[in-house]
Design an enzyme around this catalytic site. Structure first.
Site, mmCIF file in Angstrom:
data_model
loop_
_atom_site.group_PDB
_atom_site.id
_atom_site.type_symbol
_atom_site.label_atom_id
_atom_site.label_comp_id
_atom_site.label_asym_id
_atom_site.label_seq_id
_atom_site.Cartn_x
_atom_site.Cartn_y
_atom_site.Cartn_z
ATOM 1 N N ARG A 1 41.167 -21.878 -48.680
ATOM 2 C CA ARG A 1 42.502 -22.427 -48.896
ATOM 3 C C ARG A 1 42.758 -23.514 -47.858
ATOM 4 O O ARG A 1 42.066 -23.577 -46.844
ATOM 5 C CB ARG A 1 43.555 -21.331 -48.787
ATOM 6 C CG ARG A 1 43.768 -20.816 -47.372
ATOM 7 C CD ARG A 1 44.858 -19.752 -47.225
ATOM 8 N NE ARG A 1 44.755 -18.714 -48.196
ATOM 9 C CZ ARG A 1 45.570 -18.582 -49.254
ATOM 10 N NH1 ARG A 1 46.570 -19.411 -49.436
ATOM 11 N NH2 ARG A 1 45.404 -17.623 -50.120
ATOM 12 N N GLY B 1 35.200 -26.154 -47.414
ATOM 13 C CA GLY B 1 36.125 -25.836 -46.327
ATOM 14 C C GLY B 1 37.581 -26.130 -46.664
ATOM 15 O O GLY B 1 37.911 -26.650 -47.732
ATOM 16 N N HIS B 2 38.449 -25.816 -45.700
ATOM 17 C CA HIS B 2 39.890 -25.981 -45.881
ATOM 18 C C HIS B 2 40.284 -27.457 -45.963
ATOM 19 O O HIS B 2 39.661 -28.318 -45.371
ATOM 20 C CB HIS B 2 40.665 -25.279 -44.752
ATOM 21 C CG HIS B 2 40.380 -25.816 -43.393
ATOM 22 N ND1 HIS B 2 39.310 -25.387 -42.649
ATOM 23 C CD2 HIS B 2 41.012 -26.746 -42.658
ATOM 24 C CE1 HIS B 2 39.311 -26.039 -41.493
ATOM 25 N NE2 HIS B 2 40.327 -26.870 -41.483
ATOM 26 N N ASN B 3 41.331 -27.716 -46.742
ATOM 27 C CA ASN B 3 41.921 -29.054 -46.915
ATOM 28 C C ASN B 3 40.983 -30.066 -47.563
ATOM 29 O O ASN B 3 41.177 -31.268 -47.419
ATOM 30 C CB ASN B 3 42.421 -29.617 -45.580
ATOM 31 C CG ASN B 3 43.425 -28.715 -44.914
ATOM 32 O OD1 ASN B 3 44.177 -28.016 -45.571
ATOM 33 N ND2 ASN B 3 43.421 -28.717 -43.598
ATOM 34 N N SER C 1 38.733 -30.813 -44.416
ATOM 35 C CA SER C 1 39.437 -32.088 -44.500
ATOM 36 C C SER C 1 38.595 -33.233 -45.044
ATOM 37 O O SER C 1 38.886 -34.393 -44.794
ATOM 38 C CB SER C 1 40.037 -32.462 -43.141
ATOM 39 O OG SER C 1 40.921 -31.443 -42.708
#
Length: 170
Positions: free
Chosen positions: A107, A128-130, A148
């Protein structure tokens, strides 16, 4: 909220506030946490885990052992201690996406992780996140995408590729 025509296998856990669309199939041993939304005509194979609040579109296939919407790997240092950074963002998987076996998608930490329409992820990938993955992208096995990152639509990424934090692929 369970729509008409869904199939639910043995030992499936569906928590409060979950919405599941028509004709979705959930195989044995799956866990769908509270407040998730799963669209119509999805197939969720055995032992998939979907964390709280994940949004999954229509005609999505999640293969066995996939983990959808777990916390990202985020820590900050406080003197000699690593403190977990809150992972309060969300995960959105749009329509017509296929996620391979044992693939994990985090998330967002504070924002969103988004897998756009028509994307296909092979087995054993980590997102991964973002991260934002553009529509119709294909990512082969054992690829890791750090937090990211942004991957543009119609990208092709071969097996065992690592994409470093914050990278942008157009």
């Amino acid at each position: 909220e369970l729509a008409d025509g869904i199939e639910v296998g043995a030992h499936v856990v569906i928590e409060d506030g979950v919405r599941i669309g028509a004709s979705t199939v959930i195989r044995p041993g799956c866990y769908i946490a509270a407040e998730c939304c799963v669209g119509s005509r999805c197939v969720i194979h055995a032992n998939v885990v979907i964390y709280r609040g994940a949004e999954i579109g229509n005609r999505v296939t999640l293969h066995a052992g996939a983990v959808i919407g777990a916390d990202g790997f985020g820590y900050v240092r406080d003197d000699n201690v690593l403190l977990k950074f809150p992972q309060r963002g969300c995960l959105v998987i749009e329509d017509d996406v296929e996620i391979g076996a044992n693939t994990t998608i985090d998330r967002g930490s504070l924002g969103r992780t988004v897998i756009e329409k028509g994307t296909k992820l092979d087995n054993l990938c980590h997102i991964g996140h973002n991260v934002r993955i553009g529509g119709r992208t294909v990512i082969a096995a054992q690829t890791g995408v750090s937090g990211s990152c942004s991957i543009g639509a119609d990208s092709l990424i071969g097996g065992q590729v690592g994409v470093g934090e914050g990278a942008r692929i157009d």
